[in-house]
Design a protein around this motif. Structure first.
Motif, PDB file in Angstrom:
ATOM      1  N   LEU A  85       2.314  35.841  67.605  1.00 33.79           N
ATOM      2  CA  LEU A  85       2.637  34.386  67.585  1.00 33.79           C
ATOM      3  C   LEU A  85       2.024  33.767  68.618  1.00 33.79           C
ATOM      4  N   ASN A  86       1.167  32.487  68.081  1.00 33.98           N
ATOM      5  CA  ASN A  86       0.809  31.766  68.994  1.00 33.98           C
ATOM      6  C   ASN A  86       1.263  30.083  68.211  1.00 33.98           C
ATOM      7  N   SER A  87       1.567  29.443  69.215  1.00 28.89           N
ATOM      8  CA  SER A  87       2.120  27.959  68.515  1.00 28.89           C
ATOM      9  C   SER A  87       1.499  26.823  68.986  1.00 28.89           C
ATOM     10  N   PHE A 138      -6.503  26.848  68.956  1.00 28.89           N
ATOM     11  CA  PHE A 138      -7.907  26.809  68.630  1.00 28.89           C
ATOM     12  C   PHE A 138      -8.592  26.747  69.698  1.00 28.89           C
ATOM     13  N   GLY A 139     -10.020  27.204  69.799  1.00 25.68           N
ATOM     14  CA  GLY A 139     -11.023  26.627  70.678  1.00 25.68           C
ATOM     15  C   GLY A 139     -11.058  27.008  72.230  1.00 25.68           C
ATOM     16  N   VAL A 140      -9.600  26.837  72.651  1.00 26.82           N
ATOM     17  CA  VAL A 140      -9.601  27.062  74.263  1.00 26.82           C
ATOM     18  C   VAL A 140      -9.756  28.525  74.598  1.00 26.82           C
ATOM     19  N   VAL A 177      -6.773  44.555  63.569  1.00 23.01           N
ATOM     20  CA  VAL A 177      -6.013  43.248  63.900  1.00 23.01           C
ATOM     21  C   VAL A 177      -6.637  42.262  63.277  1.00 23.01           C
ATOM     22  N   LEU A 178      -6.078  41.384  62.718  1.00 19.29           N
ATOM     23  CA  LEU A 178      -6.472  40.321  61.990  1.00 19.29           C
ATOM     24  C   LEU A 178      -6.304  38.984  62.545  1.00 19.29           C
ATOM     25  N   THR A 179      -7.392  38.548  63.392  1.00 17.85           N
ATOM     26  CA  THR A 179      -7.001  37.118  64.085  1.00 17.85           C
ATOM     27  C   THR A 179      -7.567  35.927  63.451  1.00 17.85           C
ATOM     28  N   ALA A 180      -8.527  36.189  62.302  1.00 18.82           N
ATOM     29  CA  ALA A 180      -8.825  35.154  61.719  1.00 18.82           C
ATOM     30  C   ALA A 180      -8.003  34.000  60.969  1.00 18.82           C
ATOM     31  N   ALA A 181      -8.808  32.885  61.005  1.00 19.45           N
ATOM     32  CA  ALA A 181      -7.910  31.718  60.529  1.00 19.45           C
ATOM     33  C   ALA A 181      -8.697  31.404  59.084  1.00 19.45           C
ATOM     34  N   LYS A 227       8.936  36.433  59.410  1.00 20.42           N
ATOM     35  CA  LYS A 227       8.961  36.712  58.042  1.00 20.42           C
ATOM     36  C   LYS A 227       7.467  37.237  57.645  1.00 20.42           C
ATOM     37  N   LYS A 228       6.404  36.580  58.206  1.00 15.56           N
ATOM     38  CA  LYS A 228       5.247  37.438  58.105  1.00 15.56           C
ATOM     39  C   LYS A 228       5.007  38.826  58.339  1.00 15.56           C
ATOM     40  N   LEU A 229       5.836  39.090  59.673  1.00 16.85           N
ATOM     41  CA  LEU A 229       5.548  40.565  59.971  1.00 16.85           C
ATOM     42  C   LEU A 229       6.159  41.531  58.910  1.00 16.85           C
ATOM     43  N   SER A 252      -5.626  33.765  79.992  1.00 13.53           N
ATOM     44  CA  SER A 252      -6.899  33.782  79.205  1.00 13.53           C
ATOM     45  C   SER A 252      -6.912  34.501  77.946  1.00 13.53           C
ATOM     46  N   LYS A 253      -7.698  34.323  77.099  1.00 12.69           N
ATOM     47  CA  LYS A 253      -7.719  35.224  75.706  1.00 12.69           C
ATOM     48  C   LYS A 253      -8.127  36.382  76.116  1.00 12.69           C
ATOM     49  N   SER A 254      -9.143  36.743  77.056  1.00 12.44           N
ATOM     50  CA  SER A 254      -9.509  38.190  77.336  1.00 12.44           C
ATOM     51  C   SER A 254      -8.273  38.960  77.847  1.00 12.44           C
ATOM     52  N   TYR A 300     -10.425  24.874  62.571  1.00 10.84           N
ATOM     53  CA  TYR A 300     -10.946  24.751  63.997  1.00 10.84           C
ATOM     54  C   TYR A 300     -11.008  26.222  64.898  1.00 10.84           C
ATOM     55  N   SER A 301     -11.107  27.096  64.051  1.00  8.40           N
ATOM     56  CA  SER A 301     -11.131  28.306  64.923  1.00  8.40           C
ATOM     57  C   SER A 301     -12.516  28.777  65.460  1.00  8.40           C
ATOM     58  N   SER A 302     -12.395  28.861  66.705  1.00  9.14           N
ATOM     59  CA  SER A 302     -13.879  29.344  67.065  1.00  9.14           C
ATOM     60  C   SER A 302     -14.289  30.588  67.445  1.00  9.14           C
ATOM     61  N   GLY A 303     -13.202  31.648  66.940  1.00 10.54           N
ATOM     62  CA  GLY A 303     -13.738  32.941  67.227  1.00 10.54           C
ATOM     63  C   GLY A 303     -13.253  33.648  68.288  1.00 10.54           C
ATOM     64  N   LYS A 304     -12.993  32.724  69.330  1.00 15.20           N
ATOM     65  CA  LYS A 304     -12.768  33.462  70.919  1.00 15.20           C
ATOM     66  C   LYS A 304     -11.758  34.458  70.743  1.00 15.20           C
ATOM     67  N   MET A 305     -10.599  34.186  70.153  1.00 13.19           N
ATOM     68  CA  MET A 305      -9.446  35.327  70.201  1.00 13.19           C
ATOM     69  C   MET A 305      -9.724  36.597  69.625  1.00 13.19           C
ATOM     70  N   GLY A 306     -10.738  36.278  68.682  1.00 14.84           N
ATOM     71  CA  GLY A 306     -11.059  37.662  67.916  1.00 14.84           C
ATOM     72  C   GLY A 306     -12.106  38.403  68.460  1.00 14.84           C
TER      73      GLY A 306
HETATM   74  O1  PMT Z   1     -10.669  31.468  66.900  1.00 15.16           O
HETATM   75  P1  PMT Z   1      -9.920  30.733  68.217  1.00 15.16           P
HETATM   76  O2  PMT Z   1     -10.520  29.427  68.250  1.00 15.16           O
HETATM   77  O3  PMT Z   1     -10.078  31.651  69.331  1.00 15.16           O
HETATM   78  O4  PMT Z   1      -8.509  30.509  67.984  1.00 15.16           O
HETATM   79  C1  PMT Z   1      -7.503  31.629  67.717  1.00 15.16           C
HETATM   80  C2  PMT Z   1      -6.481  31.382  66.389  1.00 15.16           C
HETATM   81  C3  PMT Z   1      -5.681  30.091  66.628  1.00 15.16           C
HETATM   82  C4  PMT Z   1      -7.364  31.264  65.289  1.00 15.16           C
HETATM   83  C5  PMT Z   1      -5.744  32.810  66.343  1.00 15.16           C
HETATM   84  O5  PMT Z   1      -5.181  33.101  67.596  1.00 15.16           O
HETATM   85  C6  PMT Z   1      -4.762  32.753  65.327  1.00 15.16           C
HETATM   86  O6  PMT Z   1      -3.619  32.375  65.732  1.00 15.16           O
HETATM   87  N1  PMT Z   1      -5.234  33.320  64.104  1.00 15.16           N
HETATM   88  C7  PMT Z   1      -4.426  33.442  62.980  1.00 15.16           C
HETATM   89  C8  PMT Z   1      -4.458  32.078  62.304  1.00 15.16           C
HETATM   90  C9  PMT Z   1      -3.992  31.970  60.991  1.00 15.16           C
HETATM   91  O7  PMT Z   1      -4.342  31.851  60.019  1.00 15.16           O
HETATM   92  O8  PMT Z   1      -2.548  32.224  60.883  1.00 15.16           O
HETATM   93  P2  PMT Z   1      -1.595  32.158  59.405  1.00 15.16           P
HETATM   94  O9  PMT Z   1      -0.184  32.347  60.220  1.00 15.16           O
HETATM   95  O10 PMT Z   1      -1.990  31.286  58.756  1.00 15.16           O
HETATM   96  O11 PMT Z   1      -1.854  33.858  58.869  1.00 15.16           O
HETATM   97  C10 PMT Z   1      -1.095  34.824  59.347  1.00 15.16           C
HETATM   98  C11 PMT Z   1      -2.098  35.938  59.388  1.00 15.16           C
HETATM   99  O12 PMT Z   1      -2.619  36.313  57.980  1.00 15.16           O
HETATM  100  C12 PMT Z   1      -3.289  36.037  60.131  1.00 15.16           C
HETATM  101  O13 PMT Z   1      -3.393  37.252  60.772  1.00 15.16           O
HETATM  102  C13 PMT Z   1      -4.458  35.770  59.366  1.00 15.16           C
HETATM  103  O14 PMT Z   1      -5.621  36.324  59.677  1.00 15.16           O
HETATM  104  C14 PMT Z   1      -4.086  36.472  58.156  1.00 15.16           C
HETATM  105  N2  PMT Z   1      -4.382  35.934  56.711  1.00 15.16           N
HETATM  106  C15 PMT Z   1      -4.117  34.670  56.608  1.00 15.16           C
HETATM  107  C16 PMT Z   1      -4.390  34.047  55.337  1.00 15.16           C
HETATM  108  C17 PMT Z   1      -5.173  34.938  54.358  1.00 15.16           C
HETATM  109  N3  PMT Z   1      -5.645  34.423  53.436  1.00 15.16           N
HETATM  110  N4  PMT Z   1      -5.677  36.126  54.975  1.00 15.16           N
HETATM  111  C18 PMT Z   1      -5.302  36.522  56.065  1.00 15.16           C
HETATM  112  O15 PMT Z   1      -5.480  37.687  56.229  1.00 15.16           O
END
Ligand code: PMT
Length: 398
Positions: A345-347, A355-357, A267-271, A333-335, A378-380, A205-211
């Motif tokens: 961290l977002n929950s 996602f999406g908002v 900064v990796l924000t992608a889902a 742990k991921k850090l 706001s995400k900005s 559901y990622s929209s890309g807004k955060m990134g």
């Molecule tokens: O795009 P939006 O709609 O605005 O939503 C924003 C968001 C919810 C997508 C964003 O805020 C967010 O949380 N992004 C990370 C989503 C995610 O995949 O989290 P994760 O906990 O599964 O991954 C941890 C980190 O590893 C992330 O930085 C991810 O980009 C990275 N990753 C994960 C898996 C992979 N194969 N490669 C990666 O680089």
């Protein structure tokens, strides 16, 4: 940032289009809110064309998306600037009067940064009542962007000319000082699509807004940004952002690992999809009667972990963690595992986050154990916070 410009009925309203252009050129979103009198000086068409958003003018207009438009805008805006601010709106703000769209929104935004650019005849400006009201606004944490001395519309020369748009801009966006100029950052954004056949994919559901917001916040600080974007409807016109579009995790991995060695940080924000189908079909798979379908999945490369392994001593690396349970523990742990300088961290348990908002509620975690919790923003605004952390960390490094 999401910036609301409140426009009142004064001749200086003709300068507002220049302020809108400057804000838009630097990647900000602008919403205009005008009083009825303002529209004697500047047209709705001009304001809407430049801001690329509908003008908000009347509390009860049919075209308002919702009857509580001022409340929706209060949440959307990171700040509001009144330019030009007449003696009338200054008086209303000082006394909490809310009798039209702009004054109602200003009252609703009392907890957000508010800026006022007075513009009027000198005698009106120096009248005791106006000065008392301005003093009250200062006490209420409103920033007054002082008027200047010069030729006034009434033909006299004196104090009361609205500050020039570029000076207003500098007050609103102090971080436009290009502290990251000469630096290069990699940002990943959006979802990945893992192809099943020619019409289907595994996505999220990622929209890309955060990134995109993070890319724009860094670009506003003067950095060159390589934005590697999964499939989204978003675009960016910031001159410092170079956008590379990819579809799946492997393509994102290839693009990111190629660019990262020449970057000061990422900064990796992608889902990113953790798995992809082992086999893909180049035609549409046909449904077969009374048979289920089994998709065999294989793991995708972890882009963030790969960058963490190759990270040089002067490179900064940040990631996001999207969690649903044991949030802090999982994020920490991921850090550590991915060798990051900080993680955001977002929950999905927090309303308005994820996602999406247009908003997010994040906690920053650092390797020394420090955590910074934030309210819903706001995400900005979250992106600005991230850019500020990066700026501080880089200056500590040098
Ligand atoms: O795009 P939006 O709609 O605005 O939503 C924003 C968001 C919810 C997508 C964003 O805020 C967010 O949380 N992004 C990370 C989503 C995610 O995949 O989290 P994760 O906990 O599964 O991954 C941890 C980190 O590893 C992330 O930085 C991810 O980009 C990275 N990753 C994960 C898996 C992979 N194969 N490669 C990666 O680089």
């Amino acid at each position: 940032m999401n910036i609301i410009i409140g426009i009142c009925g004064g001749i200086a309203a003709y300068k507002v289009p220049m302020l809108i252009r400057q804000l838009k050129k630097n990647g900000h979103q602008v919403q205009c809110v005008a009083t009825r009198h303002a529209l004697q000086f500047v047209t709705p068409l001009t304001l809407e064309t430049l801001s690329q958003r509908s003008l908000y003018c009347d509390l009860f207009e049919n075209s308002n998306e919702v009857s509580t438009e001022h409340i929706a805008l209060k949440d959307w805006g990171d700040m509001i600037v009144v330019a030009p601010a007449t003696a009338n709106i200054i008086g209303k703000m000082a006394h909490g009067i809310a009798d039209d769209a702009l004054s109602t929104l200003l009252l609703a935004m009392s907890a957000k940064p508010r800026y006022v650019c007075p513009a009027m005849n000198s005698d009106m400006l120096h009248a005791n009542a106006t000065q008392r009201n301005i003093e009250q606004l200062r006490k209420d944490n409103v920033t007054i962007i002082e008027s200047t001395t010069g030729e006034l519309a009434c033909g006299t020369t004196g104090d009361g000319r609205m500050a020039e748009p570029e000076d207003i801009y500098k007050h609103l966006i102090p971080c436009h000082i290009e502290n990251l100029s000469g630096k290069k950052f990699l940002i990943t954004a959006g979802p990945t699509y893992e192809r099943i056949d020619s019409v289907r994919f595994i996505g999220n559901y990622s929209s890309g807004k955060m990134g995109y917001a993070v890319a724009e916040a860094l670009a506003q600080k003067g950095a060159n940004v390589i934005l590697i974007s999964g499939p989204t409807h978003l675009t960016t016109s910031h001159p410092n952002i170079h956008c590379q579009r990819i579809e799946n995790a492997q393509e994102m991995y290839d693009a990111a690992t190629a660019v990262f060695p020449s970057c000061n940080g990422a900064v990796l924000t992608a889902a990113v999809a953790d798995y992809r189908p082992l086999h893909t079909a180049d035609h549409k798979l046909k449904k077969r009667d009374d048979e289920g379908m089994t998709l065999q999945l294989v793991q995708n490369p972890d882009i963030l972990a790969a960058l963490g392994q190759s990270k040089g001593p002067n490179q900064l690396l940040a990631g996001f963690a999207l969690e649903t349970n044991d949030e802090i523990e999982n994020a920490r742990k991921k850090l550590v595992r991915k060798n990051l300088d900080f993680i955001v961290l977002n929950s999905l348990n927090d309303a308005g986050a994820g996602f999406g908002v247009d908003t997010n509620k994040v906690t920053f975690l650092f390797p020394d154990g420090k955590t910074i919790e934030n309210p819903l923003k706001s995400k900005s605004a979250v992106a600005q916070d991230i850019a500020n952390i990066i700026e501080r960390m880089l200056s500590e490094q040098s």
